[in-house]
Design an enzyme around this catalytic site. Structure first.
Site, PDB file in Angstrom:
ATOM      1  N   ASP A  71      15.810 -50.722 108.631  1.00 13.09           N
ATOM      2  CA  ASP A  71      17.215 -50.590 108.983  1.00 13.09           C
ATOM      3  C   ASP A  71      17.578 -51.790 109.863  1.00 13.09           C
ATOM      4  OD1 ASP A  71      19.799 -49.744 109.166  1.00 13.09           O
ATOM      5  OD2 ASP A  71      19.326 -47.698 109.730  1.00 13.09           O
TER       6      ASP A  71
HETATM    7  C1  BGC Z   1      22.813 -48.462 109.095  1.00 13.00           C
HETATM    8  C2  BGC Z   1      22.366 -48.517 107.644  1.00 13.00           C
HETATM    9  C3  BGC Z   1      23.099 -49.641 106.937  1.00 13.00           C
HETATM   10  C4  BGC Z   1      22.796 -50.922 107.649  1.00 13.00           C
HETATM   11  C5  BGC Z   1      23.406 -52.144 107.000  1.00 13.00           C
HETATM   12  C6  BGC Z   1      22.709 -49.810 109.765  1.00 13.00           C
HETATM   13  O1  BGC Z   1      23.324 -49.811 111.019  1.00 13.00           O
HETATM   14  O2  BGC Z   1      22.027 -47.510 109.777  1.00 13.00           O
HETATM   15  O3  BGC Z   1      22.582 -47.284 107.028  1.00 13.00           O
HETATM   16  O4  BGC Z   1      22.718 -49.685 105.596  1.00 13.00           O
HETATM   17  O5  BGC Z   1      23.287 -50.838 108.976  1.00 13.00           O
HETATM   18  O6  BGC Z   1      24.763 -52.178 107.170  1.00 13.00           O
END
Ligand code: BGC
Length: 761
Positions: free
Chosen positions: A292
């Site tokens: 993540d």
């Molecule tokens: C979120 C993810 C997301 C990623 C990219 C993160 O803050 O938890 O679900 O895909 O950002 O935007």
């Protein structure tokens, strides 16, 4: 293009493959051979580059960055040290990047472009929680299909969706992004979304790779506070959290994302138990895992990694294949290999997985496959897509209450007062995840209602939604903070006073739910509750239309307001969907995918709870209950009304004994006993009465959507086999156990129609 041709030729020659054969239907063996050949000619730096994902960083089609972070990233891209990018959008921008990767780097390996295509790209369908309320798997699959069509036309070939985290906590803002509280429904929806995004052939120009996220347990953040610690039992992990992830693997999902939370004292990004033992081991997942955002680096503040080098070592060993925005893999892997802290085999494994997905997407065959400017123009916001999301939106609406049959509205000679800032808001209905789309593009409820011209419609705002709650202000272009301005109350009351019906659209701003938007008070924000009560004093014929990203606390409304409609955030076509439902052109058929609590104090609240040793009420005090509130939710999981009514009768079971060799058929007669044609979701729940580990009081095990005309009946039947009764047992395997089971069939998770059978093995 020269280098790209050379590398492609080498690979194709080595494997004797024909052009046009790099697609999803290729045997895995053929693709694996190509991956192996490519891996053999890659330097360590090039391998590390494939594991590195950067966020969009400079005006790609503008001048070359001269300094800072952008320059570094740009140079790395030119050196072949970037495998993927996110948050870059559109054919022009992505073509410019892909050209650098393909034509200027030594091996010409194409980029994979990821974006958060959560519920649509430009044309937005309802937020995922709302879609889940439809219980309509075909429509949900189609909604993901539309999203894939648009995203792929704009150069994206990979989405960070679906989020399949089960959650029982409406305080957690990200419940809007999932399918609710139930692992059975959640699994079916997760698989439908993967099928929708990926289609049958991943190499087609209009399908994209999907991501199951966040592996695992993120939906159980303590006290609903985002990014907080997760502490759940193995029993819950296996029986509640894992099933939707398993369903995505079965559906062929190509990537997984780990997450921000810890589980059992280990940040999930560094968990080899989750990523190596379970996902890549037990479940044989052969796609790749993306971290993540910054979650590799976050293992340092978690107190699990000493420093960046240690975090990198832990993440790689645990099976996190690609680094999203920690910038650690690119800096630290080489040193770790040289000092022998990391085995090159781990790097080869990660890179192979990433390359495999790139081959499957057809990127090696044609890196510009997703980059056709003509198609982009034609597909984005296409009327067919608008039509599709409108269907999805209507099906997502849940009728919570309709005393006095205020709904459906009469189509003429009525004076209708429409009240609430959200009724005239073209931004909030788009929800929190609309990063690829355009602000202020939803059809408002006011616009939707105007399509019915034979009534007199009077609009009055009444009050703003309180933008201060949830730290949302900075995401607004126009900042209008209105915490307690009641100056619009009188105008709203005047509009309501002489109306035949008052429609009040109240709820949350579009940025009041979503990531980082946890709330401790889940009532109507700002002065909206007061507005509702004030208007009620002058006219009781109120239809409350809720617009929100999570279950809300609406006890007062339930006690006083005759009609309540849950309209969530329904995306681009919100106003049309709401108006068509209010006027009865679509008879609501949605069912809640999450329980609505009576108070925050009841959270976590969910229908498939355990019985406890003191389910009571044995006496006044010593049983599992509250002194100041009942245990039950305001509206249970599976709940939702229709303008018509349905009668259940004649529950039949064809055999009271089940074994490994037979199945049982259980049926019920459903009759439309009302005056409108309508759809009902008939639900089957089963209780395992006694087992080696305690089991929930009931679990959803089947459902069927039935459409009936007034007076029409249908026998609805379910097949129960031994495999439906499996759970993660005390033996730490998925198995069923002999014994007695209760069956309940009905209209929601309170279904009381009951039968019993015995499983003998
Ligand atoms: C979120 C993810 C997301 C990623 C990219 C993160 O803050 O938890 O679900 O895909 O950002 O935007």
């Amino acid at each position: 293009m020269k280098k790209y041709c050379i590398i492609l030729t080498i690979i194709l020659t080595l494997n004797g493959c024909q052009k046009n054969s790099n697609n999803f239907t290729d045997s895995a063996i053929a693709i694996n051979k190509k991956v192996d050949s490519l891996l053999k000619i890659m330097t360590l730096d090039e391998k590390i580059g494939q594991m590195n994902q950067y966020n969009g960083f400079w005006d790609v089609t503008g001048p070359t960055p001269k300094n800072g972070d952008a320059k570094l990233k740009f140079n790395n891209l030119k050196k072949g040290l970037v495998g993927s990018m996110l948050n870059v959008r559109g054919v022009k921008e992505i073509t410019a990047l892909q050209k650098i990767a393909v034509e200027e780097t030594r091996l010409g390996i194409p980029l994979i472009i990821g974006n958060d295509v959560i519920h649509g790209y430009k044309t937005l369908s309802p937020i995922p929680l709302a879609e889940a309320a439809s219980w309509d798997l075909k429509e949900i699959e189609n909604s993901a299909r539309i999203a894939a069509r648009e995203a792929s036309a704009a150069g994206t070939n990979w989405t960070f969706a679906p989020m399949v985290d089960i959650s029982r906590d409406a305080r957690w803002g990200r419940v809007m992004e999932g399918a609710g509280e139930d692992p059975f429904l959640g699994s079916l929806i997760a698989a439908a979304r993967v099928r929708g995004f990926q289609g049958k052939d991943l190499s087609k120009h209009n399908t994209i790779a999907a991501t199951a996220k966040h592996f695992a347990g993120y939906g159980f953040s303590e006290s609903g506070r985002d990014y907080n610690t997760v502490d759940i039992s193995k029993n819950t992990l296996y029986n509640v959290v894992f099933p939707p992830f398993m369903a995505t693997v079965d559906a062929g999902v190509r990537t997984f994302m780990n997450g921000f939370n810890e589980l059992d004292g280990v940040p999930v990004t560094g968990s080899s138990f989750l990523q190596r033992d379970i996902l890549k081991g037990d479940w044989k997942f052969d796609g790749f895992v993306i971290s993540d955002w910054g979650s590799i680096k976050e293992m340092i503040p978690h107190g699990y990694a000493r420093d960046g080098e240690h975090a990198t070592e832990l993440a790689i060993k645990a099976g996190s294949d690609m680094d999203m925005e920690s910038h650690l893999y690119i800096k630290k892997i080489k040193g770790l290999i040289e000092s022998k802290k990391l085995d090159i085999k781990l790097i080869d494994d990660a890179v192979s997985r990433i390359l495999r997905v790139k081959f499957e997407l057809g990127l090696f065959e044609d890196p510009y496959r997703y980059l056709d400017a003509e198609r982009e123009k034609e597909v984005l916001y296409h009327p067919d897509n608008q039509k599709g999301v409108l269907e999805m939106a209507k099906k997502s609406i849940v009728l919570l209450k309709n005393d006095n049959q205020l709904l459906p509205l009469k189509k003429k000679n009525q004076t209708i007062a429409l009240i609430g800032a959200l009724a005239n808001d073209n931004n909030s209905p788009l929800g929190n995840w609309r990063t690829n789309s355009d602000n202020n593009t939803a059809i408002t409820v006011l616009e939707g209602m105007k399509a019915y011209p034979n009534n007199t419609l009077i609009y009055s705002k009444g009050a703003d939604v309180n933008l201060n709650a949830g730290g949302i202000v900075k995401f607004h272009e126009k900042v209008e903070i209105n915490e307690n301005d009641k100056s619009g109350f009188n105008a709203a009351k005047n509009a309501a006073r002489n109306a035949d019906v008052v429609i009040m659209v109240l709820g949350e701003d579009g940025f009041q739910s979503g990531e980082g938007r946890s709330r401790t008070d889940i009532g109507l924000p700002g002065v909206q509750q007061e507005l509702l009560e004030e208007v009620y004093k002058v006219n009781k014929n109120i239809v409350l239309v809720l617009m929100n990203g999570r279950p809300l606390n609406i006890n007062w409304a339930d006690n006083n307001i005759p009609s309540i409609v849950e309209a969530w955030q329904l995306g681009s076509q919100t106003g049309n969907a709401v108006a068509q439902v209010l006027y009865g052109d679509y008879n609501p058929s949605g069912k809640l995918p999450m329980s609505f609590p009576r108070s925050v104090g009841q959270i976590p609240i969910y229908y498939n709870y355990k019985n406890t040793g003191r389910p009571g009420p044995a006496n006044a005090v010593f049983w599992s209950h509250y002194n100041d509130e009942v245990n039950t939710p305001l509206y249970p999981f599976g709940y939702g009304l229709s303008y018509t009514s349905f009668k259940y009768s004649d529950l039949k079971i064809d055999n009271k004994t089940l074994s490994n060799n037979n199945s049982i058929n259980v049926s019920v007669n459903l009759e439309n006993s009302g005056e409108f044609k309508g759809k009902e979701v008939v639900q089957l729940y089963i209780r395992d009465k006694f087992a080696s580990v305690t089991r929930p009081v009931r679990e959803l095990k089947g459902f069927e959507m039935v459409e009936l005309s007034p007076g029409e009946s249908k026998v609805v039947s379910f097949e129960i086999s031994e495999s439906l009764l499996k759970f993660y047992s005390a033996n730490e395997v998925w198995e069923s156990e002999s014994g007695f089971f209760d069956i309940f069939i009905g209209t929601d998770s309170n279904a009381s129609f009951q039968e019993t059978f015995e499983l003998t093995k």
